[in-house]
Design a protein around this motif. Structure first.
Motif, PDB file in Angstrom:
ATOM      1  N   SER A 213       8.132   8.259  13.524  1.00  0.00           N
ATOM      2  CA  SER A 213       8.856   9.557  14.122  1.00  0.00           C
ATOM      3  C   SER A 213       8.079  10.571  14.641  1.00  0.00           C
ATOM      4  CB  SER A 213       9.710  10.346  13.126  1.00  0.00           C
ATOM      5  OG  SER A 213       8.725  10.678  11.759  1.00  0.00           O
ATOM      6  N   ASP A 214       6.685  10.867  14.271  1.00  0.00           N
ATOM      7  CA  ASP A 214       5.817  11.755  14.739  1.00  0.00           C
ATOM      8  C   ASP A 214       5.394  11.324  16.120  1.00  0.00           C
ATOM      9  OD1 ASP A 214       6.212  13.492  12.512  1.00  0.00           O
ATOM     10  OD2 ASP A 214       4.256  12.692  11.390  1.00  0.00           O
ATOM     11  N   THR A 215       5.092  10.221  16.303  1.00  0.00           N
ATOM     12  CA  THR A 215       4.747   9.697  17.392  1.00  0.00           C
ATOM     13  C   THR A 215       5.858   9.490  18.543  1.00  0.00           C
ATOM     14  OG1 THR A 215       3.327   7.835  16.336  1.00  0.00           O
ATOM     15  CG2 THR A 215       3.917   7.411  18.805  1.00  0.00           C
ATOM     16  N   VAL A 216       7.052   9.344  18.315  1.00  0.00           N
ATOM     17  CA  VAL A 216       8.190   9.366  19.312  1.00  0.00           C
ATOM     18  C   VAL A 216       8.074  10.807  19.580  1.00  0.00           C
ATOM     19  CG1 VAL A 216      10.607   9.187  19.744  1.00  0.00           C
ATOM     20  CG2 VAL A 216       9.268   7.276  18.495  1.00  0.00           C
ATOM     21  N   ALA A 217       8.314  11.656  18.648  1.00  0.00           N
ATOM     22  CA  ALA A 217       8.337  13.221  19.140  1.00  0.00           C
ATOM     23  C   ALA A 217       7.194  13.600  19.956  1.00  0.00           C
ATOM     24  CB  ALA A 217       8.174  14.010  17.780  1.00  0.00           C
ATOM     25  N   LEU A 219       5.460  11.681  21.951  1.00  0.00           N
ATOM     26  CA  LEU A 219       5.308  10.560  23.210  1.00  0.00           C
ATOM     27  C   LEU A 219       4.770  11.451  24.482  1.00  0.00           C
ATOM     28  CD1 LEU A 219       5.278   7.749  23.406  1.00  0.00           C
ATOM     29  CD2 LEU A 219       7.509   7.974  24.188  1.00  0.00           C
ATOM     30  N   ARG A 220       5.598  12.450  24.738  1.00  0.00           N
ATOM     31  CA  ARG A 220       5.366  13.022  26.149  1.00  0.00           C
ATOM     32  C   ARG A 220       3.872  13.605  26.083  1.00  0.00           C
ATOM     33  NH1 ARG A 220       8.838  15.877  29.646  1.00  0.00           N
ATOM     34  NH2 ARG A 220       8.027  17.158  30.953  1.00  0.00           N
ATOM     35  N   VAL A 221       3.355  14.282  25.072  1.00  0.00           N
ATOM     36  CA  VAL A 221       1.843  14.910  25.080  1.00  0.00           C
ATOM     37  C   VAL A 221       1.039  13.595  24.949  1.00  0.00           C
ATOM     38  CG1 VAL A 221       0.362  15.989  23.535  1.00  0.00           C
ATOM     39  CG2 VAL A 221       2.655  16.927  23.859  1.00  0.00           C
ATOM     40  N   LEU A 222       1.353  12.500  24.032  1.00  0.00           N
ATOM     41  CA  LEU A 222       0.339  11.297  24.046  1.00  0.00           C
ATOM     42  C   LEU A 222       0.419  10.739  25.488  1.00  0.00           C
ATOM     43  CD1 LEU A 222       1.799   9.723  20.761  1.00  0.00           C
ATOM     44  CD2 LEU A 222      -0.319  10.771  21.276  1.00  0.00           C
ATOM     45  N   ARG A 223       1.240  10.808  26.411  1.00  0.00           N
ATOM     46  CA  ARG A 223       1.183  10.106  27.400  1.00  0.00           C
ATOM     47  C   ARG A 223       0.416  11.051  28.468  1.00  0.00           C
ATOM     48  NH1 ARG A 223       7.493   8.139  28.552  1.00  0.00           N
ATOM     49  NH2 ARG A 223       7.135   5.932  27.199  1.00  0.00           N
ATOM     50  N   GLY A 224       0.268  12.365  28.201  1.00  0.00           N
ATOM     51  CA  GLY A 224      -0.426  13.114  28.860  1.00  0.00           C
ATOM     52  C   GLY A 224      -1.991  12.914  28.956  1.00  0.00           C
ATOM     53  N   GLU A 228      -1.500   6.904  23.764  1.00  0.00           N
ATOM     54  CA  GLU A 228      -0.484   5.814  23.407  1.00  0.00           C
ATOM     55  C   GLU A 228      -0.883   4.621  22.604  1.00  0.00           C
ATOM     56  OE1 GLU A 228      -0.811   6.818  26.537  1.00  0.00           O
ATOM     57  OE2 GLU A 228       1.031   6.467  27.720  1.00  0.00           O
ATOM     58  N   GLU A 229      -2.084   4.318  23.161  1.00  0.00           N
ATOM     59  CA  GLU A 229      -2.693   2.942  22.515  1.00  0.00           C
ATOM     60  C   GLU A 229      -3.250   3.345  21.373  1.00  0.00           C
ATOM     61  OE1 GLU A 229      -2.782  -0.367  23.104  1.00  0.00           O
ATOM     62  OE2 GLU A 229      -1.310   0.235  24.960  1.00  0.00           O
ATOM     63  N   LEU A 230      -3.935   4.607  21.240  1.00  0.00           N
ATOM     64  CA  LEU A 230      -4.429   5.030  19.434  1.00  0.00           C
ATOM     65  C   LEU A 230      -3.347   4.931  18.621  1.00  0.00           C
ATOM     66  CD1 LEU A 230      -6.605   6.136  17.826  1.00  0.00           C
ATOM     67  CD2 LEU A 230      -6.085   8.388  18.936  1.00  0.00           C
ATOM     68  N   PHE A 231      -2.505   5.675  19.200  1.00  0.00           N
ATOM     69  CA  PHE A 231      -1.140   5.601  17.844  1.00  0.00           C
ATOM     70  C   PHE A 231      -0.422   4.280  17.643  1.00  0.00           C
ATOM     71  CE2 PHE A 231      -2.166  10.161  18.159  1.00  0.00           C
ATOM     72  CZ  PHE A 231      -1.379  10.633  17.164  1.00  0.00           C
ATOM     73  N   TYR A 235       0.041   2.537  14.208  1.00  0.00           N
ATOM     74  CA  TYR A 235       1.267   2.237  13.757  1.00  0.00           C
ATOM     75  C   TYR A 235       1.339   0.665  13.295  1.00  0.00           C
ATOM     76  CZ  TYR A 235       6.110   1.317  13.338  1.00  0.00           C
ATOM     77  OH  TYR A 235       7.439   1.008  12.763  1.00  0.00           O
ATOM     78  N   ARG A 236       0.637  -0.065  14.111  1.00  0.00           N
ATOM     79  CA  ARG A 236       0.433  -1.484  13.798  1.00  0.00           C
ATOM     80  C   ARG A 236      -0.311  -1.697  12.415  1.00  0.00           C
ATOM     81  NH1 ARG A 236      -1.474  -3.476  19.832  1.00  0.00           N
ATOM     82  NH2 ARG A 236       0.370  -3.845  20.782  1.00  0.00           N
ATOM     83  N   SER A 237      -1.140  -0.761  12.170  1.00  0.00           N
ATOM     84  CA  SER A 237      -1.816  -1.046  10.918  1.00  0.00           C
ATOM     85  C   SER A 237      -1.133  -0.604   9.880  1.00  0.00           C
ATOM     86  CB  SER A 237      -3.270   0.270  11.181  1.00  0.00           C
ATOM     87  OG  SER A 237      -3.813   0.110   9.850  1.00  0.00           O
ATOM     88  N   ALA A 238      -0.313   0.486   9.793  1.00  0.00           N
ATOM     89  CA  ALA A 238       0.538   0.937   9.232  1.00  0.00           C
ATOM     90  C   ALA A 238       1.755  -0.045   8.789  1.00  0.00           C
ATOM     91  CB  ALA A 238       1.367   2.170   9.461  1.00  0.00           C
TER      92      ALA A 238
END
Length: 624
Positions: A213-217, A219-224, A228-231, A235-238
């Motif tokens: 949920s934090d990643t989706v919230a 997402l705009r900043v992560l793309r900037g 994305e790959e880091l998160f 998530y894959r690890s979790a």
């Protein structure tokens, strides 16, 4: 209660002292439905348990070549078949009704709690935890509530079969009466480790949900920033951790299932072996042996319900504990004053000493952004629980209860009904939420009628936002009010979201408006125009702005400076810049030593001491 009668007129007041007490309260709230399911369960399991009797009669009738007894056995089987069919159908119907009505009750309780706490809920409980409680935990609680009636019917029928076997054939009945309780209790030592593994799985799943949920919230900043790959890797690890925990939990439950199959099988072998010995000795007839064998074989069926109820309780108990903890969160809601009159006047916070005079624009400067958020929540009538974050149970509640209430016109907000307090005081959070829908629907909020939509949008400087929305209109109407906004306004920039949220708050036009950093994501020129528009449109209304922006501070009629949670200065912005080094340090982001050294003796020079390139100083210069 029938499903068609949902939602419940009143979900009730739950017992949230412990998870077990919450489950017991939930069970008591639908005793009628549980009694109906238990009755139909007894019809079903009783009919199934009675099948060995006509089977034994039929076998003995064939041995004795007795046609009338064979016909009697056939008639009994037909009658029992009807009872089994009707009982199973109605049991399933009643049990599922219990499941749905209990889950609906908890959903209503959670919705009521969310309405009561508002945005404070996500500050006190992680969003992922709330999602997990509202989905997976409700399913487990409903499963346990639904399984109780089936377990009760199976347990009562098993006791009846054991008693009947003791009377019918004491020698074999004693073996069965002793063996069945042993089988039912054999899995108890394995339940604690199974429960711990299930809890670990649930905890890891909650963390994974929160991360998602934090990643989706964001997402705009992560793309900037290209994150994305880091998160995604996180998530894959979790997710893998959740999978490993689920496999580990499933192994324990598969072991329990294996024990529940192996031990009854051994009991069945023992009964058959001993029964054959008795038949060879002539102590029992062939039909009696068949009856006893069928009865013992039937007992394997209710034993599965013992396993199911053990599993359901193990999963539902921690779920109920988490749900009860969520429902135990509270804030003053009922109010002790029913005739409180009109809520207006000065807004005073006894904790900090802050007083916002009625009808004026007051700016509040806090050195700590978290303290500003807590102050904003408290000014809206929300107790300062977040200050005691991490305090468990009653200790945190006692601290919250000891916090004096904010006063509006001398009336404690804790003493008036929640609806009245929220009508009088509106708090806009630092990160306001925009719900999905059209812009017209976003601005269609309860309002005084004094401020129209156009005026609010103009004051919030939303002209460019309206132009962008008009271009994105899906129906080619060019009407920005009909343009859809995505959930949380993720299709908009941070500054656009802030300005639309501000316009929504201005349309509401409450007696007291509290804004927490309303312009932190907009540029300086827009911020200056917003400051002017805010002061103009809120004329005659009490407005409190928590900010460190020099542009907003310069437009405020009064500036209050808080240090270490207490009011230490109160004066216009420029006077505080000149006379208070700690205030200047917060606003200009200098150290106190630098601020004291830079402070000019002449107040007219207060706007010329900024180092080049400091945007905060640029804003100070713009206010001159």
């Amino acid at each position: 209660m029938h499903i068609r009668d949902l939602p419940h007129p009143d979900p009730g007041v739950p017992d949230v002292r412990t998870g077990g007490r919450f489950l017991l309260w939930l069970y008591k709230k639908q005793l009628g439905g549980q009694a109906k399911a238990l009755l139909w369960g007894l019809v079903h399991t009783g009919a199934v348990a009675s099948f060995p009797v006509p089977v034994g009669i039929a076998v003995q009738a064939v041995v004795d070549r007795d046609g009338s007894r064979l016909a009697l056995a056939g008639g009994l089987m037909a009658l029992l078949g009807v009872l089994v069919t009707v009982g199973d159908t109605m049991l399933h119907r009643s049990a599922i009704t219990n499941w749905i009505t209990s889950v609906a009750r908890v959903q209503q309780l959670l919705a009521r709690k969310t309405t009561e706490l508002g945005s404070a809920m996500t500050r006190r409980v992680a969003a992922g935890e709330i999602v997990a409680v509202s989905t997976g935990d409700l399913e487990k609680i409903g499963w346990f509530v639904e399984a109780i009636s089936r377990f009760g019917a199976a347990a009562l029928t098993s006791v009846g079969v054991c008693v009947a076997l003791l009377v019918y054939q004491p020698a074999l009945g004693v073996v069965v009466a002793v063996g069945v309780p042993v089988l039912a209790l054999a899995v108890l030592p394995m339940l604690p480790p199974a429960t711990r593994r299930a809890d670990a799985q649930r905890e890891k799943a909650g963390l994974a949900t929160e991360l998602a949920s934090d990643t989706v919230a964001g997402l705009r900043v992560l793309r900037g920033i290209g994150g994305e790959e880091l998160f995604l890797g996180r998530y894959r690890s979790a997710s893998q951790e959740v999978r490993k925990a689920a496999v580990r939990s499933a192994r324990m439950w598969s072991l329990i299932s294996a024990v529940q199959v192996a031990l009854p099988g051994l009991l069945l072998i023992a009964v058959v072996w001993y029964g054959v010995q008795l038949a060879q000795d002539g102590r029992i007839a062939i039909g009696e042996l068949v009856t006893i064998y069928s009865a013992v074989a039937f007992l394997l069926y209710p034993l599965r319900h013992f396993e199911e109820i053990a599993m359901a309780y193990s999963f539902s108990r921690p779920s109920a504990k988490r749900t009860a903890r969520l429902l135990a969160l509270s804030r003053p809601a009922g109010g002790r004053l029913t005739d409180h009159g009109t809520l207006d006047g000065d807004l005073h916070d006894p904790v900090t000493g802050l007083t916002a005079e009625a009808g004026r624009l007051t700016a509040v400067v806090c050195g700590d952004p978290d303290a500003a958020g807590r102050l904003a929540a408290r000014l809206g009538g929300q107790p300062a629980e977040s200050e005691d974050e991490g305090v468990e149970g009653g200790e945190g509640a006692e601290k919250a209860a000891a916090t004096p209430s904010v006063l509006l016109g001398g009336t404690p907000l804790d003493d008036v009904p929640r609806e009245a307090a929220r009508t009088a005081v509106l708090v806009q959070d630092k990160d306001p939420v925009l719900l999905s829908g059209t812009l017209g629907e976003l601005l269609d909020v309860p309002a005084s009628g004094r401020v129209d939509t156009a005026g609010a949008l103009s004051a919030a400087q939303c002209g460019d936002v309206l132009a962008a929305l008009a271009q994105a209109s899906v129906d080619d109407s060019g009407d920005p009010m009909r343009t859809r906004i995505t959930e949380r306004g993720r299709s908009l920039s941070g500054g656009q979201r802030q300005r639309l949220a501000l316009a929504r708050s201005l349309v509401t036009d409450p007696e007291v408006l509290v804004l927490d950093e309303p312009t932190s994501a907009v540029d300086s020129h827009t911020e200056a125009r917003i400051a002017d528009g805010l002061r103009e449109i809120r004329t005659g209304r009490t407005t409190v702005v928590l900010t460190s922006s020099p542009l907003l501070l310069d437009r405020a009629e009064q500036v209050v400076f808080l240090h270490d949670g207490k009011v230490v200065a109160r004066a216009p912005h420029r006077e505080l810049l000149r006379t208070h080094p700690a205030y200047r340090a917060v606003v200009t982001r200098e150290t106190e030593t630098e601020a004291a050294a830079d402070a000019p003796a002449d107040p007219a020079m207060a706007t010329t001491t900024a180092p080049a390139g400091d945007t905060r100083h640029d804003k100070i210069e713009e206010t001159a």
